[in-house]
Design an enzyme around this catalytic site. Structure first.
Site, PDB file in Angstrom:
ATOM      1  N   SER A 241       0.824  -1.204   0.000  1.00  0.00           N
ATOM      2  CA  SER A 241       0.000   0.000   0.000  1.00  0.00           C
ATOM      3  C   SER A 241       0.857   1.252   0.000  1.00  0.00           C
ATOM      4  O   SER A 241       1.839   1.347   0.734  1.00  0.00           O
ATOM      5  CB  SER A 241      -0.899  -0.025   1.236  1.00  0.00           C
ATOM      6  OG  SER A 241      -0.991   1.249   1.820  1.00  0.00           O
ATOM      7  N   LYS A 242       0.461   2.205  -0.802  1.00  0.00           N
ATOM      8  CA  LYS A 242       1.268   3.420  -0.889  1.00  0.00           C
ATOM      9  C   LYS A 242       1.212   4.218   0.398  1.00  0.00           C
ATOM     10  O   LYS A 242       2.110   4.960   0.722  1.00  0.00           O
ATOM     11  CB  LYS A 242       0.817   4.269  -2.084  1.00  0.00           C
ATOM     12  CG  LYS A 242      -0.600   4.786  -1.971  1.00  0.00           C
ATOM     13  CD  LYS A 242      -0.964   5.633  -3.182  1.00  0.00           C
ATOM     14  CE  LYS A 242      -1.865   4.882  -4.123  1.00  0.00           C
ATOM     15  NZ  LYS A 242      -2.304   5.621  -5.273  1.00  0.00           N
ATOM     16  N   ARG A 243       0.162   4.012   1.183  1.00  0.00           N
ATOM     17  CA  ARG A 243       0.021   4.765   2.420  1.00  0.00           C
ATOM     18  C   ARG A 243       0.861   4.182   3.540  1.00  0.00           C
ATOM     19  O   ARG A 243       1.512   4.900   4.280  1.00  0.00           O
ATOM     20  CB  ARG A 243      -1.456   4.779   2.867  1.00  0.00           C
ATOM     21  CG  ARG A 243      -2.362   5.411   1.843  1.00  0.00           C
ATOM     22  CD  ARG A 243      -3.548   6.055   2.506  1.00  0.00           C
ATOM     23  NE  ARG A 243      -3.106   7.025   3.510  1.00  0.00           N
ATOM     24  CZ  ARG A 243      -3.911   7.931   4.052  1.00  0.00           C
ATOM     25  NH1 ARG A 243      -5.159   7.986   3.688  1.00  0.00           N
ATOM     26  NH2 ARG A 243      -3.462   8.772   4.953  1.00  0.00           N
TER      27      ARG A 243
END
Length: 483
Positions: A241-243
């Site tokens: 996940s980019k977060r």
RNA sequence: GGUCCCAUCGUCUAGUGGCCUAGGACAAUACCCUCUCAAGGUAUAGGCACGGGUUCGAAUCCCGUUGGGACUGCCA
């Protein structure tokens, strides 16, 4: 015989995702293992929301860093808009497409009652005309099977009846991914579609589209072979996940990973070279890589292993190569690439290149990331070392014997020949006189001079630092004890 | 929920019916080396998800179970 023609088709985002990097790499392997292989970069930017010039530059520079050279491109999908529109018109004229004015809410509302997944085909036979609120949908065959020829997973079967009538063009006229991608792949004569597993459900739709396009254009472009790569996941086994996960390739570069180490590690995610050796050069990667050998299950992106690989690669560098590689971290220069937010702890004029060249070999075998170099040598360039208080308290402030030893050292170091081996012997003798082994005796000196209890070999460091600066630091450290 | 994918040490993997009392790498642990820290060396621990088949023989083939994941957008 035409060689493989592959493309890497990322959508632009603010950074280059490590999963994208691996997809690009595997595509590149396939292109480079044939003399006539062809590798294209196509930026899929049809969604206006995420389309910025600098993002394209980011992708290109990350690929350049990794050494993934292109045979053509970068192209922008948005430049092919006319071709996409022509494709929809042809498809529409032949009855493959129809207009739909259902809103998202209406589609969702009807979902429960219908056995068809997704959109239920409500407008298929309504004969709607185009308007500013009609999207164009593909009339999926109600029967039959679409079999995706996947080089990694085999023949993957999909019931056409279970594929919904997906949207091909928005009411605004913008042609969506599924069709735009297929249109471009046909035009580029792509032979192998190599991408992440999240695209597997798209494959049957795109094959249907491809065949329809062959039909309406009266141009039989051979269907590509597919290869859906296993996902890269985090420790929770979820798609990266980019977060929450460190996925920006650029940040790895900033930390001081070497591109060769990064490429080598990436290649090992879902694939492995023959034999027991994992650290292998790029040419061997290219020669041995086979899509058929790629594993089927998701792979955890293990930064620890990446880091270990990087340390190994750093140690394998020649002195000259190492100096060249750490340059950006210790001596950043304008007009040259520089890691972001990683300026050295010293001022530019404090840096002494000749001195650094002498300590570099000591640093090279002790760091796993190039970005760790400045912290290890900062005491050479700073006026006063950056003290680790815990280390100072332990080895000096709370240790009267150590302070006494420092006092004697100041005297003896003033009269001996300034060479590491002599410094070594002298310290041994100093320690013996006070009942300390060398391990104990070197600690206060090390902390006084370098500011910490861990660092490069002490006596070589002292030799390089010089007598005057060493003596000054020993005196200052003593003063600091009572401060 | 539906469709699809997947399942060997903690992690990445080797293994494609007998060479497997399952090999390597990272991580872990211990010891050696050693001026600290690394590096290096040696050793140890750790795995075929489960249940049925098929077969003389299964980590390898088939079925099922369980578990995980992706997709399910007028994003890509």
């Amino acid at each position: 015989m035409v060689g493989p023609r592959v493309r890497f088709a990322p959508s632009p985002t603010g950074y280059f995702h490590v999963g994208s990097a691996r997809s690009a790499l595997f595509n590149w392997f396939v292109a480079r293992q044939s003399p006539d292989g062809f590798f294209i970069l196509r930026i899929e930017d049809t969604d206006a929301d995420r389309n910025r010039e600098e993002w394209v530059d980011g992708i290109v520079s990350a690929m350049t860093w990794l050494g993934l050279d292109l045979d053509a491109g970068p192209f922008r999908q948005s430049d092919n808009f006319p071709a996409h529109v022509a494709a929809t018109e042809a498809l529409l004229a032949h009855g493959y497409l129809y207009y739909c004015d259902c809103t998202g809410d209406q589609v969702t509302e009807r979902k429960g009652e219908n056995k068809t997944p997704g959109y239920d085909g409500f407008c298929r036979d309504r004969g709607l005309a185009r308007s500013e609120r009609t999207a164009l949908r593909f009339a999926t065959p109600r029967e039959g099977l679409t079999v995706v020829p996947d080089l990694i997973r085999g023949q993957v079967e999909f019931q056409n009846a279970l594929i919904d009538d997906f949207v091909v063009a928005k009411s605004s006229g913008v042609v969506l991914y599924a069709l735009a991608n297929v249109t471009d792949d046909r035009n580029d004569r792509i032979t192998h579609v190599i991408r992440g597993e999240e695209h597997l459900p798209n494959a049957p739709k795109q094959m249907l589209l491809w065949s329809a396009l062959n039909d309406v254009s009266k141009q039989e472009v051979p269907l590509p072979l597919y290869a859906h790569l296993p996902l890269l996941v985090n420790e929770q086994r979820k798609k990266l996940s980019k977060r929450k996960d460190p996925v920006a390739t650029e940040s790895y570069r900033d930390e001081g990973y070497l591109p060769e180490a990064f490429v080598n590690y990436l290649a090992l995610l879902g694939w492995s070279p023959r034999g027991d050796e994992e650290i292998v050069d790029r040419q061997l990667l290219i020669d041995q890589f086979r899509l058929e050998d790629v594993s089927h299950s998701p792979a955890f992106f293990d930064v620890k292993k990446l880091r270990s690989f990087n340390g190994e690669y750093i140690r394998r560098l020649s002195s000259e190569q190492f100096l060249e590689a750490v340059g950006p971290w210790v001596e950043p220069r304008d007009g040259q690439w520089q890691p972001t937010d990683r300026t050295p702890p010293w001022r530019e004029e404090q840096f002494n290149r000749d001195l650094f060249v002498r300590v570099a070999p000591l640093v090279q075998e002790r760091i796993a990331l190039l970005g760790e170099a400045p912290g290890m040598v900062s005491f050479f360039f700073l006026d006063t070392p950056d003290f680790v208080e815990g280390d100072f308290d332990k080895s000096l402030r709370n240790d009267p014997v150590a302070q006494a030893l420092l006092g004697v050292a100041i005297e003896r170091f003033g009269e001996i020949e300034w060479r590491s081996d002599v410094l070594h012997e002298t310290t041994v003798a100093l320690g013996e006189a006070m009942g300390l082994n060398l391990r104990k005796a070197q600690a206060p000196i090390r902390c006084a001079v370098t500011g910490a209890l861990i660092g490069p070999p002490l006596f070589e460091s002292l030799e390089i630092l010089g007598r005057d600066r060493t003596l000054t630091r020993l005196r200052e450290a003593l003063a600091r004890c009572s401060a």
